[in-house]
Design an enzyme around this catalytic site. Structure first.
Site, mmCIF file in Angstrom:
data_model
loop_
_atom_site.group_PDB
_atom_site.id
_atom_site.type_symbol
_atom_site.label_atom_id
_atom_site.label_comp_id
_atom_site.label_asym_id
_atom_site.label_seq_id
_atom_site.Cartn_x
_atom_site.Cartn_y
_atom_site.Cartn_z
ATOM 1 N N MET A 100 24.717 -27.691 56.423
ATOM 2 C CA MET A 100 25.061 -28.505 55.273
ATOM 3 C C MET A 100 23.818 -28.645 54.402
ATOM 4 S SD MET A 100 26.100 -32.578 55.031
ATOM 5 C CE MET A 100 26.973 -32.515 56.533
ATOM 6 N N PRO A 101 23.810 -28.063 53.198
ATOM 7 C CA PRO A 101 22.680 -28.239 52.288
ATOM 8 C C PRO A 101 22.585 -29.688 51.815
ATOM 9 C CG PRO A 101 24.025 -26.366 51.644
ATOM 10 C CD PRO A 101 24.774 -27.105 52.703
ATOM 11 N N PHE A 102 21.366 -30.192 51.793
ATOM 12 C CA PHE A 102 21.095 -31.567 51.382
ATOM 13 C C PHE A 102 20.057 -31.514 50.271
ATOM 14 C CE2 PHE A 102 18.939 -35.602 51.578
ATOM 15 C CZ PHE A 102 19.946 -36.505 51.857
#
EC number: 5.3.2.-
Length: 68
Positions: free
Chosen positions: A1-3
Site C-alpha cells: 500500500m503506497p503511503f
C-alpha cells in the site's frame, strides 16, 4: 500500500479543500502512471504545518515571512 505524506505551510488561507482534493487526485494518478500502483490502495495524507513549527536557516518560517 503506497503511503504519501504531503506537508504544507499554508499561506494566505490556502490550500482550499478543493486544492487538497486536486492534490490527492493528482498524486494518486501519478503513482498509478509511474509506478503502476492500484489507485484503490494509495493513501495520501496532507499535513498543514504551522509556520511557527517549521524553520529554515535557523529561523522559523513565521519569522522569515514577517521580515519580508
Amino acid at each position: 500500500m503506497p503511503f504519501i505524506n504531503i506537508k504544507l505551510v499554508p499561506e494566505n488561507g490556502g490550500p482550499t479543500n478543493e486544492q487538497k482534493q486536486q492534490l490527492i487526485e493528482g498524486v494518486s494518478d501519478l503513482m498509478v502512471k509511474v509506478l503502476n500502483k492500484n489507485k484503490a490502495s494509495i493513501v495520501v495524507i496532507i499535513d498543514e504545518v504551522d509556520s511557527n513549527n517549521y524553520g529554515l536557516g535557523g529561523e522559523s518560517v513565521h519569522h522569515l515571512r514577517q521580515k519580508n
